[in-house]
Design an enzyme around this catalytic site. Structure first.
Site, PDB file in Angstrom:
ATOM      1  CG  ASN A 103      -1.978   1.096   1.178  1.00 31.18           C
ATOM      2  OD1 ASN A 103      -1.722   2.196   0.713  1.00 31.18           O
ATOM      3  ND2 ASN A 103      -3.163   0.823   1.690  1.00 31.18           N
ATOM      4  CB  ILE A 129      -6.166   1.838  -3.044  1.00 31.12           C
ATOM      5  CG1 ILE A 129      -7.354   1.090  -3.650  1.00 31.12           C
ATOM      6  CG2 ILE A 129      -4.997   1.801  -3.989  1.00 31.12           C
ATOM      7  CD1 ILE A 129      -7.897   1.768  -4.882  1.00 31.12           C
ATOM      8  CG  ASP A 130      -6.273   1.889   2.958  1.00 32.72           C
ATOM      9  OD1 ASP A 130      -6.788   0.799   2.660  1.00 32.72           O
ATOM     10  OD2 ASP A 130      -5.203   1.983   3.607  1.00 32.72           O
ATOM     11  CB  ILE A 131     -10.993   5.139  -1.170  1.00 34.25           C
ATOM     12  CG1 ILE A 131      -9.946   4.667  -2.197  1.00 34.25           C
ATOM     13  CG2 ILE A 131     -11.808   6.294  -1.737  1.00 34.25           C
ATOM     14  CD1 ILE A 131     -10.519   4.037  -3.426  1.00 34.25           C
ATOM     15  CE1 TYR A 142      -6.678  11.533   4.106  1.00 33.66           C
ATOM     16  CE2 TYR A 142      -8.302  10.819   2.494  1.00 33.66           C
ATOM     17  CZ  TYR A 142      -7.797  11.789   3.351  1.00 33.66           C
ATOM     18  OH  TYR A 142      -8.419  13.004   3.436  1.00 33.66           O
TER      19      TYR A 142
END
Length: 254
Positions: A103, A129-131, A142
């Site tokens: 990530n 992926i962090d959204i 993020y």
């Protein structure tokens, strides 16, 4: 046999399992090795471990706990948490893990994905992926466990990850994580419609019906599950469990 993979997504903090809500407060869940033993008995297909503070705190990978987990586990394993180099990946695979989850490091070194993918094969690399939704309703990526906003377009970024050699994507809605409210269907659909590789939906699962919904409506290839597998019910105590396989088959296979 389920066509859709269901992946317990277990969060590590040092040598303990924890569970967060929207990437913020966290609760102690238990010992990761004991939890692996329970999932062995439940005959889960695969497990994912994410050291959620490793990149944020720039901590070295805890290879000792990964060895303990791998020695106990009967199923395929994946690990994510401050993997910075091909050598890190080599050590993780040597321990017995089948996949690495990348990530935060990808934003500084996209070539890392290519290096690991070329060495071990695309099936070995999961890009995460962090959204999160902004105050204005737009969605932003993020990194570093939700602490660092990345000024990149979501669709452009996932295409870059795919091109770099990602074998699949783990897409987490920060706003949904730990909420029990269901996956962010529109977000997952946005990703699946723009890449050819499998997409793992993550964040928000609270009942079996949520799994069928994200697969049917958003074309998720797999579902990561957290709270539902480590608590009895929302607001209740810790209980490591897995949904009834007949119920799952009915929901996911029709």
């Amino acid at each position: 046999m389920l066509r859709t993979r269901l992946i317990p997504c277990l969060l590590l903090k040092n040598e303990s399992l924890v569970k967060t809500v929207k990437f913020k407060e966290y609760n102690y869940i238990g010992d990761p090795v004991n939890t692996v033993r329970i999932f062995n008995e439940l005959e889960v297909d695969e497990l994912m471990f994410l050291d959620i503070f490793a990149s944020k705190e720039n901590r070295d990978i805890n290879f000792k706990i990964l060895e303990d987990i791998a020695n106990e586990c009967f199923m395929p394993l994946s690990y994510g948490g401050n993997i910075k180099s091909l050598d890190d990946a080599k050590k993780i695979f040597k321990i017995g893990f089948e996949k690495v989850v990348i990530n935060s490091s990808s934003f500084n070194n996209l070539k890392l994905i290519e290096e690991i993918s070329n060495y071990f094969g695309v099936q070995s690399v999961v890009c995460s992926i962090d959204i999160k939704n902004s105050f204005w309703g737009t969605q932003k990526i993020y990194s570093h466990h939700g602490r660092k906003k990345q000024n990149v377009d979501i669709v452009s970024w996932v295409k870059k990850l795919e091109k770099a050699g990602a074998g699949e994507l783990l897409v987490t809605s920060i706003d949904k994580e730990g909420s029990w409210e269901g996956y962010d269907i529109e977000l997952i659909k946005k990703i699946t419609s723009n890449v050819q590789i499998p997409v793992i939906a993550n964040g928000g699962c609270g009942k079996v019906e949520h799994l069928g919904e994200v697969v049917e409506k958003a074309n998720a290839s797999a579902c990561a599950i957290g709270s539902m597998l480590v608590y009895q019910k929302k607001g209740m105590g810790v209980l490591v469990n897995f949904p009834d396989k007949k119920e799952l088959s009915k929901e996911l296979n029709g």
